[in-house]
Write a protein that holds these residues in place. Structure first.
Motif, PDB file in Angstrom:
ATOM      1  N   LYS A 244       0.835  -1.212   0.000  1.00 26.41           N
ATOM      2  CA  LYS A 244       0.000   0.000   0.000  1.00 26.41           C
ATOM      3  C   LYS A 244       0.866   1.256   0.000  1.00 26.41           C
ATOM      4  N   LEU A 245       2.027   1.175   0.660  1.00 25.20           N
ATOM      5  CA  LEU A 245       2.951   2.309   0.664  1.00 25.20           C
ATOM      6  C   LEU A 245       3.428   2.608  -0.754  1.00 25.20           C
ATOM      7  N   LEU A 246       3.654   1.558  -1.540  1.00 16.35           N
ATOM      8  CA  LEU A 246       4.087   1.745  -2.921  1.00 16.35           C
ATOM      9  C   LEU A 246       2.988   2.341  -3.791  1.00 16.35           C
ATOM     10  N   GLN A 247       1.737   2.149  -3.405  1.00 12.93           N
ATOM     11  CA  GLN A 247       0.626   2.707  -4.168  1.00 12.93           C
ATOM     12  C   GLN A 247       0.288   4.131  -3.744  1.00 12.93           C
ATOM     13  N   ALA A 248       0.804   4.574  -2.616  1.00 12.90           N
ATOM     14  CA  ALA A 248       0.392   5.836  -2.023  1.00 12.90           C
ATOM     15  C   ALA A 248       1.042   7.029  -2.727  1.00 12.90           C
ATOM     16  N   PRO A 249       0.422   8.211  -2.632  1.00 18.66           N
ATOM     17  CA  PRO A 249       1.073   9.436  -3.118  1.00 18.66           C
ATOM     18  C   PRO A 249       2.412   9.625  -2.404  1.00 18.66           C
ATOM     19  N   GLY A 250       3.393  10.121  -3.122  1.00 17.80           N
ATOM     20  CA  GLY A 250       4.727  10.265  -2.554  1.00 17.80           C
ATOM     21  C   GLY A 250       5.677   9.190  -3.037  1.00 17.80           C
ATOM     22  N   THR A 251       5.147   8.148  -3.701  1.00 17.95           N
ATOM     23  CA  THR A 251       5.981   7.109  -4.306  1.00 17.95           C
ATOM     24  C   THR A 251       5.971   7.298  -5.814  1.00 17.95           C
ATOM     25  N   ALA A 252       7.130   7.119  -6.445  1.00 20.45           N
ATOM     26  CA  ALA A 252       7.234   7.241  -7.898  1.00 20.45           C
ATOM     27  C   ALA A 252       8.046   6.065  -8.432  1.00 20.45           C
ATOM     28  N   PHE A 253       7.523   5.393  -9.426  1.00 22.07           N
ATOM     29  CA  PHE A 253       8.238   4.309 -10.083  1.00 22.07           C
ATOM     30  C   PHE A 253       8.913   4.828 -11.347  1.00 22.07           C
ATOM     31  N   LEU A 254      10.179   4.465 -11.503  1.00 21.92           N
ATOM     32  CA  LEU A 254      10.900   4.713 -12.749  1.00 21.92           C
ATOM     33  C   LEU A 254      11.216   3.358 -13.374  1.00 21.92           C
ATOM     34  N   VAL A 255      10.698   3.116 -14.552  1.00 22.83           N
ATOM     35  CA  VAL A 255      11.023   1.895 -15.273  1.00 22.83           C
ATOM     36  C   VAL A 255      12.290   2.170 -16.079  1.00 22.83           C
ATOM     37  N   VAL A 256      13.320   1.376 -15.842  1.00 24.28           N
ATOM     38  CA  VAL A 256      14.613   1.563 -16.501  1.00 24.28           C
ATOM     39  C   VAL A 256      14.782   0.500 -17.572  1.00 24.28           C
ATOM     40  N   LEU A 264      12.903  -3.413 -23.656  1.00 27.81           N
ATOM     41  CA  LEU A 264      11.728  -2.556 -23.790  1.00 27.81           C
ATOM     42  C   LEU A 264      10.436  -3.359 -23.751  1.00 27.81           C
ATOM     43  N   ARG A 265      10.480  -4.617 -24.190  1.00 30.19           N
ATOM     44  CA  ARG A 265       9.295  -5.466 -24.043  1.00 30.19           C
ATOM     45  C   ARG A 265       9.013  -5.711 -22.562  1.00 30.19           C
ATOM     46  N   GLU A 266      10.076  -5.965 -21.787  1.00 29.03           N
ATOM     47  CA  GLU A 266       9.913  -6.128 -20.342  1.00 29.03           C
ATOM     48  C   GLU A 266       9.407  -4.833 -19.711  1.00 29.03           C
ATOM     49  N   ALA A 267       9.924  -3.697 -20.177  1.00 22.13           N
ATOM     50  CA  ALA A 267       9.473  -2.406 -19.666  1.00 22.13           C
ATOM     51  C   ALA A 267       7.989  -2.190 -19.963  1.00 22.13           C
ATOM     52  N   ALA A 268       7.549  -2.586 -21.156  1.00 17.68           N
ATOM     53  CA  ALA A 268       6.131  -2.438 -21.507  1.00 17.68           C
ATOM     54  C   ALA A 268       5.251  -3.284 -20.600  1.00 17.68           C
ATOM     55  N   TYR A 269       5.675  -4.533 -20.312  1.00 18.53           N
ATOM     56  CA  TYR A 269       4.921  -5.372 -19.379  1.00 18.53           C
ATOM     57  C   TYR A 269       4.833  -4.707 -18.015  1.00 18.53           C
ATOM     58  N   PHE A 270       5.951  -4.128 -17.574  1.00 14.87           N
ATOM     59  CA  PHE A 270       5.971  -3.533 -16.247  1.00 14.87           C
ATOM     60  C   PHE A 270       5.077  -2.292 -16.186  1.00 14.87           C
ATOM     61  N   VAL A 271       5.096  -1.481 -17.253  1.00 14.94           N
ATOM     62  CA  VAL A 271       4.223  -0.303 -17.303  1.00 14.94           C
ATOM     63  C   VAL A 271       2.759  -0.728 -17.184  1.00 14.94           C
ATOM     64  N   GLU A 272       2.405  -1.794 -17.896  1.00 11.72           N
ATOM     65  CA  GLU A 272       1.021  -2.270 -17.850  1.00 11.72           C
ATOM     66  C   GLU A 272       0.674  -2.832 -16.474  1.00 11.72           C
ATOM     67  N   ARG A 273       1.625  -3.518 -15.855  1.00 11.69           N
ATOM     68  CA  ARG A 273       1.377  -4.077 -14.528  1.00 11.69           C
ATOM     69  C   ARG A 273       1.210  -2.972 -13.482  1.00 11.69           C
ATOM     70  N   LEU A 274       2.048  -1.950 -13.555  1.00 10.24           N
ATOM     71  CA  LEU A 274       1.925  -0.836 -12.615  1.00 10.24           C
ATOM     72  C   LEU A 274       0.568  -0.160 -12.749  1.00 10.24           C
ATOM     73  N   ALA A 275       0.117  -0.007 -13.994  1.00 11.98           N
ATOM     74  CA  ALA A 275      -1.203   0.604 -14.203  1.00 11.98           C
ATOM     75  C   ALA A 275      -2.295  -0.277 -13.622  1.00 11.98           C
ATOM     76  N   ALA A 276      -2.181  -1.600 -13.806  1.00 14.34           N
ATOM     77  CA  ALA A 276      -3.190  -2.519 -13.272  1.00 14.34           C
ATOM     78  C   ALA A 276      -3.215  -2.492 -11.750  1.00 14.34           C
ATOM     79  N   GLU A 277      -2.046  -2.319 -11.123  1.00 17.27           N
ATOM     80  CA  GLU A 277      -1.954  -2.289  -9.661  1.00 17.27           C
ATOM     81  C   GLU A 277      -2.164  -0.889  -9.091  1.00 17.27           C
ATOM     82  N   GLU A 278      -2.437   0.082  -9.968  1.00 20.68           N
ATOM     83  CA  GLU A 278      -2.664   1.472  -9.555  1.00 20.68           C
ATOM     84  C   GLU A 278      -1.463   2.033  -8.796  1.00 20.68           C
TER      85      GLU A 278
END
Length: 432
Positions: A244-256, A264-278
C-alpha cells in the motif's frame, strides 16, 4: 520519440512530497547506476537521501568511495550538498534482514531456536522470493523511521522485473498458507488428542512428504513452523502494508530499460502491470542510447564512400558529380561540404590521419583508415536506426509514458563524478 513527453526528473526529486523512488526493470539495464545517480543529484540539491541497493556486483559502493556496503545506511562523503543535503547508501543483506524480523518478533529462546533451525537457514539464505520480500521489508523499515527525505530503491536483479511485485505476496502466502497451517495443526492440538490427530490424521500426509522431502527435512520444517507460530500473520500484514505504501502518493516508479527489444518489451509489461496495480509511474529511463555527431551521413552513403576509397576512386561528391563505376575520376568539381557529408567526413578523417601519421603513404594508409572510419560510421547508423525503431514501437504502445534518454558512456561509472555526469544526462531528458 519526438511525440513522447519528456520525463523531467529534477522537479520530481526536488518535490518534498516525493518520498520514495523505485527504479525497476529487467536485469542489466542500469538500475543501480540510475538509482545512485538520482541519489547523488537529490542530495546535492538539498535533500537527505538513502539509496537501498540489491546489487551483488557492489559497484555502487565503489562509485561512492565506500569500502563496502551492508545492512546499515552509511554516509557518503564528498557530496556537495546545499541546505543540509546528505547521501547515505546501504546494500540489502537478505539473511540479516530476516534475522532482524525474527529477533524483533520473538522472545530470546524462540528466536534462537528459529535462527538455528536448518530449514530457516535455507529459507532465509535463498528461498525463491526471499530477496524481493526482504527488500520490501527493508523499505518499510526505512520509511517508518522517517529519517530521510527521500528513499531511492534499486530493485533486485531478478530474471523478470515483475518478480519485485509478485515475490513478496508469494512468500507471504506461503508463510501464511494452508500448507504451513496444516503443519502447524499438530502443535496446536494439545495432549493425547493432539497425538491421536497426528498419528491418525497426519500419518499418511507426513509419510508421503517424508518420502518426497526426506524425514529429517520434514522434521526441520515442522520444528520451524512450531517456533514461528506466532509470527506468520505478521509477514503478510507487513507485505500488504508496504504494498500500500508503494501505491500511495509520494511514491514514484521509474522503469529503466535500454533501447533493445527484450528490455523494452519487459518495460512495456511492467508499465502495464503498474497501471493494473494502480501504482504511480513517473516514466521510463532509457539508458545507453547511442548517437552520432554526423547523423546526416547515412549508412548507405558511408558504405558507398568506403567502397570508392577501397577501389581507388574518389568519394562521391554529390548527385551528378561521381564518375561511373569502374572508371577513375580525374577532375571532380567542387561541392558544398554541408550538402555532401560523405566528402566532408572523408576529408576530415584524411586530414586527421595525415596529422597523426605524417610518414604514412597518403594514397594507401590514409585512404584505408578513412574507409574504415566510414564503415564504422555505417555500423553506428544501423545501430541508431534499430534503436529508433525499437523506441518507436514502445512509444506507439504507450504514448502517455514520459521518457528520459541517457546517452551511452564510453566506459563504466566508478566514482561520484561519473554519477554526477549520469545525473546531468538523466535530467536533460532527450538526446540532442
Amino acid at each position: 520519440m519526438d511525440t513522447a513527453p519528456v520525463l523531467e526528473l529534477d522537479p520530481l526529486i526536488d518535490d518534498p512530497a516525493t518520498r520514495i523512488i523505485v527504479c525497476c526493470g529487467a536485469g542489466g539495464v542500469g538500475k543501480t547506476t540510475t538509482a545512485a545517480a538520482l541519489g547523488v543529484r537529490a542530495a546535492e540539491r538539498g535533500r537527505r537521501v538513502v539509496v537501498l541497493t540489491i546489487d551483488p556486483a557492489r559497484r555502487l559502493a565503489q562509485s561512492m568511495g565506500i569500502d563496502s556496503l551492508d545492512n546499515v545506511p552509511r554516509k557518503v562523503e564528498g557530496i556537495k550538498g546545499s541546505d543540509g543535503g546528505e547521501l547515505h547508501a546501504m546494500m540489502l543483506d537478505m539473511k540479516r534482514t530476516f534475522d532482524e524480523i525474527v529477533e524483533a518478533h520473538a522472545d530470546a529462546d524462540r528466536a534462537r531456536a528459529i535462527l538455528e533451525n536448518p530449514f530457516y537457514q535455507s529459507l532465509s539464505a535463498g528461498f525463491a522470493g526471499t530477496q524481493e520480500y526482504m527488500a520490501m521489508e527493508k523499505l518499510g523499515q526505512l520509511r517508518a523511521r522517517d529519517e530521510w527525505d527521500l528513499i531511492v530503491v534499486d530493485t533486485p536483479p531478478s530474471r523478470s522485473a515483475l518478480d519485485f511485485l509478485d515475490a513478496p505476496k508469494r512468500l507471504g502466502s506461503f508463510l501464511d498458507g494452508k500448507f504451513i497451517k496444516l503443519l502447524m495443526a499438530p502443535a496446536k492440538v494439545g495432549g493425547r488428542a493432539g497425538m491421536k490427530f497426528l498419528n491418525v490424521g497426519m500419518s499418511m500426509m507426513t509419510g508421503t512428504l517424508g518420502k518426497l522431502l526426506g524425514g529429517q527435512f520434514l522434521k526441520d520444517v515442522q520444528t520451524f513452523v512450531a517456533a514461528m507460530d506466532t509470527m506468520f500473520g505478521g509477514f503478510r500484514t507487513r507485505a500488504d502494508a508496504t504494498y500500500k505504501l508503494l501505491q500511495a502518493p509520494g511514491t514514484a516508479f521509474l522503469v529503466v530499460a535500454t533501447p533493445e527489444r527484450d528490455a523494452l518489451r519487459e518495460a512495456a509489461y511492467f508499465v502495464e502491470r503498474l497501471a493494473a496495480e494502480e501504482m504511480p509511474l513517473a516514466g521510463l529511463v532509457l539508458n545507453r542510447v547511442h548517437g552520432s555527431g554526423a547523423a546526416r551521413l547515412s549508412a548507405e552513403r558511408a558504405r558507398a564512400a568506403a567502397e570508392n576509397l577501397d577501389e581507388g576512386r574518389i568519394v562521391d561528391q554529390g548527385a551528378g558529380k561521381a564518375p561511373g563505376r569502374g572508371s577513375r575520376a580525374t577532375s571532380p568539381e567542387p561541392s558544398d561540404p554541408a550538402a555532401d557529408p560523405a566528402a566532408d567526413l572523408a576529408t576530415a578523417a584524411a586530414r586527421s590521419a595525415s596529422e597523426a601519421a605524417p610518414t604514412a603513404e597518403p594514397d594507401t594508409d590514409v585512404q584505408q583508415l578513412t574507409a574504415g572510419l566510414l564503415r564504422l560510421h555505417a555500423e553506428r547508423m544501423q545501430v541508431l536506426a534499430r534503436e529508433q525503431r525499437t523506441r518507436d514501437r514502445f512509444t506507439a504502445l504507450h504514448p502517455e509514458v514520459a521518457v528520459a534518454e541517457v546517452a551511452a558512456l564510453p566506459g563504466d561509472v566508478h566514482d561520484l563524478d561519473g554519477l554526477r555526469a549520469i545525473g546531468d544526462r538523466l535530467t536533460v531528458g532527450r538526446m540532442p
